[in-house]
Design a protein around this motif. Structure first.
Motif, short mmCIF file in Angstrom:
data_model
loop_
_atom_site.label_atom_id
_atom_site.label_comp_id
_atom_site.label_asym_id
_atom_site.label_seq_id
_atom_site.Cartn_x
_atom_site.Cartn_y
_atom_site.Cartn_z
N MET A 1 -13.38 9.30 4.75
CA MET A 1 -12.07 9.58 4.20
C MET A 1 -11.06 8.54 4.68
SD MET A 1 -9.57 12.93 4.67
CE MET A 1 -10.86 14.09 4.50
N VAL A 2 -11.05 8.28 5.99
CA VAL A 2 -10.10 7.31 6.55
C VAL A 2 -10.41 5.92 6.03
CG1 VAL A 2 -9.25 6.26 8.68
CG2 VAL A 2 -9.68 8.72 8.60
N GLY A 3 -11.69 5.56 5.96
CA GLY A 3 -12.09 4.26 5.45
C GLY A 3 -11.64 4.06 4.01
N PHE A 4 -11.81 5.09 3.19
CA PHE A 4 -11.38 5.00 1.80
C PHE A 4 -9.86 4.84 1.72
CE2 PHE A 4 -9.68 7.04 -2.04
CZ PHE A 4 -10.28 6.25 -3.01
N ALA A 5 -9.12 5.62 2.50
CA ALA A 5 -7.66 5.54 2.50
C ALA A 5 -7.19 4.15 2.92
CB ALA A 5 -7.06 6.62 3.40
N LYS A 6 -7.80 3.60 3.97
CA LYS A 6 -7.43 2.25 4.43
C LYS A 6 -7.70 1.21 3.34
CE LYS A 6 -7.89 2.63 9.44
NZ LYS A 6 -8.61 2.15 10.62
N ALA A 7 -8.87 1.30 2.71
CA ALA A 7 -9.21 0.34 1.67
C ALA A 7 -8.29 0.47 0.46
CB ALA A 7 -10.67 0.53 1.26
N ALA A 8 -8.01 1.69 0.05
CA ALA A 8 -7.18 1.92 -1.13
C ALA A 8 -5.73 1.53 -0.90
CB ALA A 8 -7.27 3.38 -1.56
N LEU A 9 -5.23 1.75 0.31
CA LEU A 9 -3.82 1.48 0.61
C LEU A 9 -3.60 0.08 1.17
CD1 LEU A 9 -2.85 4.94 2.12
CD2 LEU A 9 -2.37 4.09 -0.18
N GLY A 10 -4.68 -0.60 1.54
CA GLY A 10 -4.58 -1.97 2.01
C GLY A 10 -3.91 -2.12 3.36
N GLY A 11 -4.05 -1.16 4.22
CA GLY A 11 -3.43 -1.26 5.53
C GLY A 11 -4.30 -0.65 6.61
N THR A 12 -3.89 -0.86 7.84
CA THR A 12 -4.65 -0.29 8.95
C THR A 12 -3.92 0.86 9.61
OG1 THR A 12 -3.72 -1.93 10.43
CG2 THR A 12 -5.86 -2.44 9.44
N THR A 13 -2.61 0.94 9.40
CA THR A 13 -1.82 2.02 9.99
C THR A 13 -1.46 3.01 8.90
OG1 THR A 13 -0.90 0.45 11.57
CG2 THR A 13 0.20 2.57 11.38
N LEU A 14 -2.03 4.20 8.99
CA LEU A 14 -1.82 5.21 7.97
C LEU A 14 -1.16 6.45 8.56
CD1 LEU A 14 -5.28 5.15 6.17
CD2 LEU A 14 -3.23 3.86 5.58
N LEU A 15 -0.53 7.21 7.68
CA LEU A 15 0.06 8.49 8.05
C LEU A 15 -0.59 9.55 7.18
CD1 LEU A 15 2.30 9.85 9.75
CD2 LEU A 15 3.87 9.38 7.87
#
Length: 129
Positions: A1-15
Motif C-alpha cells: 500500500m505504501v509503495g503504491f502510494a509513493k509511486a503514484a504520488l511521486g514522493g517519499t514523504t506521505l501523509l
C-alpha cells in the motif's frame, strides 16, 4: 500500500488520513469547521471485505479532500472529524455508476462527494497539508 502510494504520488514523504469516528447518532448533527487539503493528486485505499486484510487502492486526480468537523448543535461540541472527498470531474465515469442514480445527474454534469470511513485511507504528499 505504501509503495503504491509513493509511486503514484511521486514522493517519499506521505501523509495518511482517515476519519476518526463514523458511528451514527440519533440526534441532529451539523458540519462545523472544514479544512481543504491542497493535494492535487490523492491515493485512496478502501478495505476489501475478505477473510484477510486487503485494500483496494487507486490514484485520483481532479479531486478535493476535506477534513470536516461534525458538531452536535445542541451541546455545541465537536463529536468527531471525518474525511470527505469530492470527485470534481465525473465525465469519464460509466453512465450506470450508482452515484449518478443517487445524485440524479449523469457523467460530467456535476461533482460527486462522499465520506471516508475509519477503514478507508487517503494518502497525500506531506507538503499538501
Amino acid at each position: 500500500m505504501v509503495g503504491f502510494a509513493k509511486a503514484a504520488l511521486g514522493g517519499t514523504t506521505l501523509l495518511a488520513l482517515t476519519s476518526k469516528n463514523t458511528r451514527g447518532s440519533d440526534s441532529e448533527m451539523v458540519i462545523g469547521k472544514m479544512k481543504q487539503y491542497r493535494a492535487t493528486k490523492i491515493v485512496a485505499c478502501h478495505e476489501a471485505f475478505l477473510p484477510f486484510a486487503a485494500y483496494f487502492c487507486h490514484s485520483l486526480s481532479s479531486t478535493r479532500l476535506y477534513a470536516v468537523e461534525v458538531v452536535d448543535p445542541k451541546a455545541e461540541q465537536r463529536l468527531t472529524h471525518m474525511l470527505a472527498i469530492c470527485h470534481m470531474d465525473t465525465s469519464a465515469w460509466p453512465k450506470n455508476h450508482v452515484a449518478f442514480e443517487i445524485l440524479k445527474f449523469g457523467p460530467g454534469e456535476g461533482e460527486a462527494c462522499h465520506w471516508f470511513t475509519q477503514l478507508d485511507l487517503a494518502w497525500i504528499g506531506n507538503e499538501s497539508e
